[in-house]
Design a protein around this motif. Structure first.
Motif, PDB file in Angstrom:
ATOM      1  N   MET A 181      25.690  48.963  35.413  1.00  0.00           N
ATOM      2  CA  MET A 181      26.495  48.016  36.204  1.00  0.00           C
ATOM      3  C   MET A 181      26.555  48.607  37.612  1.00  0.00           C
ATOM      4  SD  MET A 181      28.985  45.486  35.118  1.00  0.00           S
ATOM      5  CE  MET A 181      30.111  44.495  36.080  1.00  0.00           C
ATOM      6  N   ASP A 182      25.724  48.087  38.481  1.00  0.00           N
ATOM      7  CA  ASP A 182      25.590  48.699  39.806  1.00  0.00           C
ATOM      8  C   ASP A 182      26.772  48.416  40.721  1.00  0.00           C
ATOM      9  OD1 ASP A 182      23.196  49.690  38.982  1.00  0.00           O
ATOM     10  OD2 ASP A 182      21.995  48.100  39.898  1.00  0.00           O
ATOM     11  N   SER A 183      27.271  47.212  40.642  1.00  0.00           N
ATOM     12  CA  SER A 183      28.399  46.869  41.523  1.00  0.00           C
ATOM     13  C   SER A 183      29.021  45.559  41.073  1.00  0.00           C
ATOM     14  CB  SER A 183      27.938  46.734  42.982  1.00  0.00           C
ATOM     15  OG  SER A 183      27.046  45.636  43.108  1.00  0.00           O
ATOM     16  N   ILE A 184      30.197  45.326  41.524  1.00  0.00           N
ATOM     17  CA  ILE A 184      30.791  44.000  41.370  1.00  0.00           C
ATOM     18  C   ILE A 184      31.276  43.542  42.742  1.00  0.00           C
ATOM     19  CG2 ILE A 184      31.479  44.365  38.978  1.00  0.00           C
ATOM     20  CD1 ILE A 184      34.341  44.668  39.984  1.00  0.00           C
ATOM     21  N   THR A 185      31.339  42.275  42.892  1.00  0.00           N
ATOM     22  CA  THR A 185      31.853  41.690  44.131  1.00  0.00           C
ATOM     23  C   THR A 185      32.975  40.724  43.775  1.00  0.00           C
ATOM     24  OG1 THR A 185      30.176  39.955  44.017  1.00  0.00           O
ATOM     25  CG2 THR A 185      29.683  41.881  45.403  1.00  0.00           C
ATOM     26  N   THR A 186      33.912  40.595  44.654  1.00  0.00           N
ATOM     27  CA  THR A 186      35.039  39.695  44.388  1.00  0.00           C
ATOM     28  C   THR A 186      35.259  38.761  45.564  1.00  0.00           C
ATOM     29  OG1 THR A 186      36.636  41.278  45.298  1.00  0.00           O
ATOM     30  CG2 THR A 186      36.239  41.351  42.911  1.00  0.00           C
ATOM     31  N   SER A 187      35.892  37.664  45.272  1.00  0.00           N
ATOM     32  CA  SER A 187      36.344  36.736  46.310  1.00  0.00           C
ATOM     33  C   SER A 187      37.794  36.378  46.002  1.00  0.00           C
ATOM     34  CB  SER A 187      35.491  35.469  46.323  1.00  0.00           C
ATOM     35  OG  SER A 187      36.004  34.552  47.277  1.00  0.00           O
ATOM     36  N   PRO A 188      38.716  36.842  46.823  1.00  0.00           N
ATOM     37  CA  PRO A 188      38.602  37.596  48.064  1.00  0.00           C
ATOM     38  C   PRO A 188      37.913  38.946  47.859  1.00  0.00           C
ATOM     39  CG  PRO A 188      40.842  36.783  47.748  1.00  0.00           C
ATOM     40  CD  PRO A 188      40.122  36.567  46.475  1.00  0.00           C
ATOM     41  N   ALA A 189      37.212  39.382  48.907  1.00  0.00           N
ATOM     42  CA  ALA A 189      36.450  40.617  48.829  1.00  0.00           C
ATOM     43  C   ALA A 189      37.372  41.820  48.683  1.00  0.00           C
ATOM     44  CB  ALA A 189      35.600  40.769  50.084  1.00  0.00           C
ATOM     45  N   THR A 190      36.804  42.867  48.131  1.00  0.00           N
ATOM     46  CA  THR A 190      37.600  44.073  47.903  1.00  0.00           C
ATOM     47  C   THR A 190      38.190  44.593  49.208  1.00  0.00           C
ATOM     48  OG1 THR A 190      37.586  46.270  46.934  1.00  0.00           O
ATOM     49  CG2 THR A 190      35.594  45.594  48.106  1.00  0.00           C
ATOM     50  N   THR A 191      39.384  45.103  49.105  1.00  0.00           N
ATOM     51  CA  THR A 191      40.213  45.653  50.198  1.00  0.00           C
ATOM     52  C   THR A 191      40.674  44.585  51.186  1.00  0.00           C
ATOM     53  OG1 THR A 191      38.458  46.241  51.746  1.00  0.00           O
ATOM     54  CG2 THR A 191      39.029  47.876  50.040  1.00  0.00           C
ATOM     55  N   THR A 192      40.349  43.313  50.902  1.00  0.00           N
ATOM     56  CA  THR A 192      40.913  42.260  51.748  1.00  0.00           C
ATOM     57  C   THR A 192      42.038  41.577  50.977  1.00  0.00           C
ATOM     58  OG1 THR A 192      39.427  40.517  50.992  1.00  0.00           O
ATOM     59  CG2 THR A 192      38.663  41.898  52.824  1.00  0.00           C
ATOM     60  N   THR A 193      42.644  40.610  51.610  1.00  0.00           N
ATOM     61  CA  THR A 193      43.795  39.971  50.986  1.00  0.00           C
ATOM     62  C   THR A 193      43.520  38.516  50.661  1.00  0.00           C
ATOM     63  OG1 THR A 193      44.745  39.353  53.119  1.00  0.00           O
ATOM     64  CG2 THR A 193      45.435  41.471  52.171  1.00  0.00           C
ATOM     65  N   GLY A 194      44.186  38.048  49.655  1.00  0.00           N
ATOM     66  CA  GLY A 194      44.208  36.630  49.331  1.00  0.00           C
ATOM     67  C   GLY A 194      45.659  36.210  49.206  1.00  0.00           C
ATOM     68  N   GLN A 195      45.939  34.980  49.567  1.00  0.00           N
ATOM     69  CA  GLN A 195      47.333  34.523  49.549  1.00  0.00           C
ATOM     70  C   GLN A 195      47.628  33.711  48.294  1.00  0.00           C
ATOM     71  OE1 GLN A 195      49.203  31.398  52.262  1.00  0.00           O
ATOM     72  NE2 GLN A 195      49.927  33.301  53.206  1.00  0.00           N
ATOM     73  N   THR A 196      48.731  34.017  47.688  1.00  0.00           N
ATOM     74  CA  THR A 196      49.147  33.256  46.513  1.00  0.00           C
ATOM     75  C   THR A 196      49.558  31.846  46.929  1.00  0.00           C
ATOM     76  OG1 THR A 196      51.398  34.075  46.728  1.00  0.00           O
ATOM     77  CG2 THR A 196      49.927  35.297  45.266  1.00  0.00           C
ATOM     78  N   ASP A 197      49.536  30.950  45.963  1.00  0.00           N
ATOM     79  CA  ASP A 197      49.925  29.570  46.261  1.00  0.00           C
ATOM     80  C   ASP A 197      51.436  29.386  46.012  1.00  0.00           C
ATOM     81  OD1 ASP A 197      50.295  29.404  43.532  1.00  0.00           O
ATOM     82  OD2 ASP A 197      48.492  28.227  43.158  1.00  0.00           O
ATOM     83  N   GLY A 198      51.827  28.138  45.977  1.00  0.00           N
ATOM     84  CA  GLY A 198      53.239  27.823  45.823  1.00  0.00           C
ATOM     85  C   GLY A 198      53.825  28.164  44.466  1.00  0.00           C
ATOM     86  N   THR A 199      52.960  28.508  43.528  1.00  0.00           N
ATOM     87  CA  THR A 199      53.457  28.931  42.216  1.00  0.00           C
ATOM     88  C   THR A 199      53.331  30.434  42.012  1.00  0.00           C
ATOM     89  OG1 THR A 199      51.327  28.659  41.091  1.00  0.00           O
ATOM     90  CG2 THR A 199      52.722  26.711  41.247  1.00  0.00           C
ATOM     91  N   GLY A 200      52.862  31.128  43.051  1.00  0.00           N
ATOM     92  CA  GLY A 200      52.673  32.580  42.909  1.00  0.00           C
ATOM     93  C   GLY A 200      51.367  32.940  42.230  1.00  0.00           C
ATOM     94  N   ALA A 201      50.424  32.003  42.223  1.00  0.00           N
ATOM     95  CA  ALA A 201      49.134  32.245  41.567  1.00  0.00           C
ATOM     96  C   ALA A 201      48.040  32.473  42.603  1.00  0.00           C
ATOM     97  CB  ALA A 201      48.770  31.070  40.671  1.00  0.00           C
ATOM     98  N   LEU A 202      47.031  33.205  42.193  1.00  0.00           N
ATOM     99  CA  LEU A 202      45.860  33.453  43.033  1.00  0.00           C
ATOM    100  C   LEU A 202      44.656  33.594  42.111  1.00  0.00           C
ATOM    101  CD1 LEU A 202      44.459  34.258  45.760  1.00  0.00           C
ATOM    102  CD2 LEU A 202      45.058  36.621  45.203  1.00  0.00           C
ATOM    103  N   THR A 203      43.574  32.909  42.464  1.00  0.00           N
ATOM    104  CA  THR A 203      42.344  33.022  41.676  1.00  0.00           C
ATOM    105  C   THR A 203      41.384  33.986  42.356  1.00  0.00           C
ATOM    106  OG1 THR A 203      42.560  30.780  40.815  1.00  0.00           O
ATOM    107  CG2 THR A 203      40.364  31.751  40.757  1.00  0.00           C
ATOM    108  N   ILE A 204      40.863  34.900  41.592  1.00  0.00           N
ATOM    109  CA  ILE A 204      39.895  35.867  42.101  1.00  0.00           C
ATOM    110  C   ILE A 204      38.585  35.648  41.352  1.00  0.00           C
ATOM    111  CG2 ILE A 204      39.324  38.331  42.338  1.00  0.00           C
ATOM    112  CD1 ILE A 204      42.378  38.844  42.242  1.00  0.00           C
TER     113      ILE A 204
END
Lengths: 194, 179
Positions: free
Chosen positions: A138-161
């Motif tokens: 497993m060489d690497s994984i990538t995420t969205s939002p990208a690693t070490t960056t931020t994503g904002q939760t919605d009005g229910t406190g949820a966030l999809t990665i």
């Protein structure tokens, strides 16, 4: 005089009691609560999967490994192995690959969360556990939002990665059996924090 | 019966107590006054009540770091809470509402509030959350002797670096009403 003193005492007592009646007090006790919830819940709703693949391991160990990439959008791409003195490793995607999806829940609403990934990668090994069966690195994984960056939760406190990744075919002299039919599994770490 | 002397009759206190009594009679009157006033106070006090309509709550929140003192203040007037430091509200808290009833009409209330710290499960275990700065509006009873006490407060972390465990925390407040 005695009566006078007694009268004064009586009046004083009356006044004193009158004062007490004028400023009465009462008290009662009630509960007060708070709920500390600093831990963020992260749930895997869709596993990262490389689907069905045809793979060939190289046992020469002197070339460049073949790779397969699944992007965070679910797009698949492969690169061929090269440079081996005997035969190069290969990966062919046969379909069914999906990006992973993780869901944050119960966090504060409209709040930036920092996503961190990449540590704790574990290679994909065959379900038999055979030490001679080739593995996928497993060489690497990538995420969205990208690693070490931020994503904002919605009005229910949820966030999809969304999670993508890259695996490499074995290119080493270690495994004599090559790849076996069956399921290969491994794990990866993603963390989120306020 | 013992007559009251001229000096006693000029005594303004004598006019208040009225007439003339023997020593034992005055003593009895003194006792009666004490009993009556105590009885009146007792009867009055028994009708008064403080009834919780909604508890003071700080809701659900995260404490991302306890190396500094962080605070959350719940206003008594229903406005959103304000925070400082490393507290992140998750679900909102609420001011406490307490119905004062059975009081004399139109009296002005004097409210004092004391509290214990909030602790995990209310068991007193560390790390405590500190309560203070209770706020409420000036309160006067209505014609029925009632008033709604809206109570706000400030919650503070210790700021000593010790982490807070995820858990419900609870404590008590004591509301004293005088009038």
């Amino acid at each position: 005089m005695e009566n006078s003193m007694l009268n004064r005492l009586a009046v004083a007592a009356a006044v004193a009691n009158a004062l007490a009646v004028s400023f009465p007090a009462m008290a009662d006790t009630f509960n007060t609560t708070a709920n500390v919830s600093s831990t963020i819940t992260l749930t895997e709703t869709t596993p990262l999967s490389f689907g069905n693949i045809f793979a060939v391991a190289s046992t020469a160990g002197d070339g460049t490994e073949a790779t397969m990439t699944v992007s965070t959008a679910g797009a698949v791409s492969v690169t061929a192995g090269s440079g081996d003195s005997t035969s190069d490793s290969r990966i062919v995607s046969l379909g069914g690959a999906t990006a992973g999806e993780l869901t944050v829940s119960g966090a504060a609403t409209y709040t930036d969360l920092t996503v961190t990934s990449g540590a704790g990668l574990v290679n994909l090994v065959h379900s038999s556990g055979s030490p001679n069966a080739a593995i996928f690195t497993m060489d690497s994984i990538t995420t969205s939002p990208a690693t070490t960056t931020t994503g904002q939760t919605d009005g229910t406190g949820a966030l999809t990665i969304l999670v993508g990744g890259v695996i490499g075919a074995s290119d080493t002299t270690t495994y004599s059996s090559g790849y076996l039919d069956g399921t290969y599994t491994g794990s990866y770490d993603v963390s989120v924090s306020y | 019966m013992t007559s009251v002397s001229a000096t006693d009759q000029q005594d303004p206190y004598a006019n208040v107590t009225a007439c003339c009594f023997s020593s034992s009679a005055v003593t009895n009157l003194f006792s009666l006054l004490l009993i009556l006033s105590a009885a009146i106070f007792s009867c009055t006090a028994s009708a008064e009540a403080i009834t919780e309509q909604q508890p003071l709550s700080f809701g659900q929140f995260a404490i991302t770091d306890n190396t500094i003192v962080s605070t959350m203040t719940i206003p008594y007037n229903g406005l959103p809470p304000s925070v400082t430091g490393n507290i992140i509200p998750i679900t909102p808290g609420q001011a406490g509402h307490y119905l004062l009833s059975g009081f004399p009409a139109y009296v002005l209330f004097y409210i004092t509030v004391t509290s214990s710290n909030l602790t995990k499960g209310g068991t007193g275990q560390p790390e405590p959350l500190v309560l203070d700065n209770f706020t409420h509006p000036t309160l006067t009873a209505n014609a029925n002797g009632e008033a709604l006490l809206k109570l706000g407060a400030r919650l503070s972390t210790t700021g000593n670096g010790v982490s807070y465990v995820d858990a419900p925390y609870s404590g008590t407040i004591t509301i004293t009403v005088s009038w």
